[in-house]
Design a protein around this motif. Structure first.
Motif, PDB file in Angstrom:
ATOM      1  N   THR A   1       0.881  -0.901  -0.055  1.00  0.00           N
ATOM      2  CA  THR A   1      -0.019   0.133   0.125  1.00  0.00           C
ATOM      3  C   THR A   1       0.766   1.025   0.041  1.00  0.00           C
TER       4      THR A   1
ATOM      5  N   HIS B   1      -6.951   8.446  -2.256  1.00  0.00           N
ATOM      6  CA  HIS B   1      -7.241   7.260  -1.795  1.00  0.00           C
ATOM      7  C   HIS B   1      -7.180   7.363  -0.352  1.00  0.00           C
TER       8      HIS B   1
ATOM      9  N   LEU C   1      -7.523   4.664   3.389  1.00  0.00           N
ATOM     10  CA  LEU C   1      -7.748   3.438   3.898  1.00  0.00           C
ATOM     11  C   LEU C   1      -8.300   3.448   5.532  1.00  0.00           C
TER      12      LEU C   1
ATOM     13  N   TRP D   1      -9.426  -3.904   6.339  1.00  0.00           N
ATOM     14  CA  TRP D   1      -9.268  -2.397   6.047  1.00  0.00           C
ATOM     15  C   TRP D   1     -10.255  -2.196   4.870  1.00  0.00           C
TER      16      TRP D   1
ATOM     17  N   LEU E   1     -10.541   0.075   1.645  1.00  0.00           N
ATOM     18  CA  LEU E   1      -9.885   0.831   0.406  1.00  0.00           C
ATOM     19  C   LEU E   1     -10.825   1.763  -0.086  1.00  0.00           C
TER      20      LEU E   1
END
Length: 205
Positions: free
Chosen positions: A58, A78, A80, A88, A90
């Motif tokens: 990641t 993005h 998380l 998690w 995304l």
């Protein structure tokens, strides 16, 4: 002349036919603002806790660390969000490139695309805490739920995940992810809860 075939099925946003732009409840300055988030992408990512392989991936692919319990890590494109033990969420602000990203991450974790199974909405405003307090027992006071915090909770018997985004000009900002099949029920609860404060519905972002 050959008649052109018309597809019977067309893509629809998760809030299509449910949310319409306008004013709900009390007139005057709105205490709450609602914006649907139809263009985002979501996926569940599962790997053993403390997975150095996934964290390295990641960092390399989207420049984000895996967040700890109750937290998110974010960039302009993005995010998380912690979503349970060794799990998690995304979040992609745009869906372009998401399929390739998930394929790459799947080399390091179990990945499940949730984009078309979820409905996302942004709730903000000076009275947003009072509205959300009507539906969840999670303490969302800024002293214990700062910007970047996330929680799995229930609103009106509907399982949701919410996180606190950066504050906006109108006050605190929360983004909420709802099962798509429960979007109508969630919206019914939300509009009833927000009406006394006045809610401006902006439609899609």
């Amino acid at each position: 002349m050959v008649e052109q075939a018309t597809p019977l099925w067309r893509p629809r946003g998760a809030w299509a036919g449910i949310v319409e732009a306008g004013q709900i409840g009390a007139s005057g300055k709105s205490g709450v603002i609602a914006t649907t988030l139809d263009g985002m992408g979501f996926a569940t990512v599962i790997a053993p806790a403390g997975s150095a392989d996934l964290e390295s991936a990641t960092k390399r692919m989207i420049s984000l660390d895996l967040p700890q319990k109750g937290a998110t890590t974010r960039s302009h494109t993005h995010a998380l969000a912690w979503a349970g033990a060794a799990q998690w969420l995304l979040i992609a602000r745009q869906r372009a490139g998401l399929t390739d990203l998930l394929r790459a991450i799947s080399n390091h974790a179990a990945v499940s695309d949730q984009t078309h199974g979820r409905a996302a909405i942004r709730i903000s405003g000076a009275r947003v805490h009072q509205v959300l307090a009507k539906g969840s027992m999670v303490d969302l006071h800024p002293s214990v739920f700062p910007v970047g915090a996330t929680a799995l909770t229930i609103f009106a018997h509907i399982n949701v995940q919410l996180w606190r985004a950066d504050d906006g000009p109108d006050g605190p900002v929360f983004e909420i992810l709802v099962p798509r099949s429960m979007a109508t029920s969630f919206w019914s609860w939300f509009t009833a809860s927000a009406a006394e404060f006045g809610c401006q519905v902006l439609g899609r972002d």
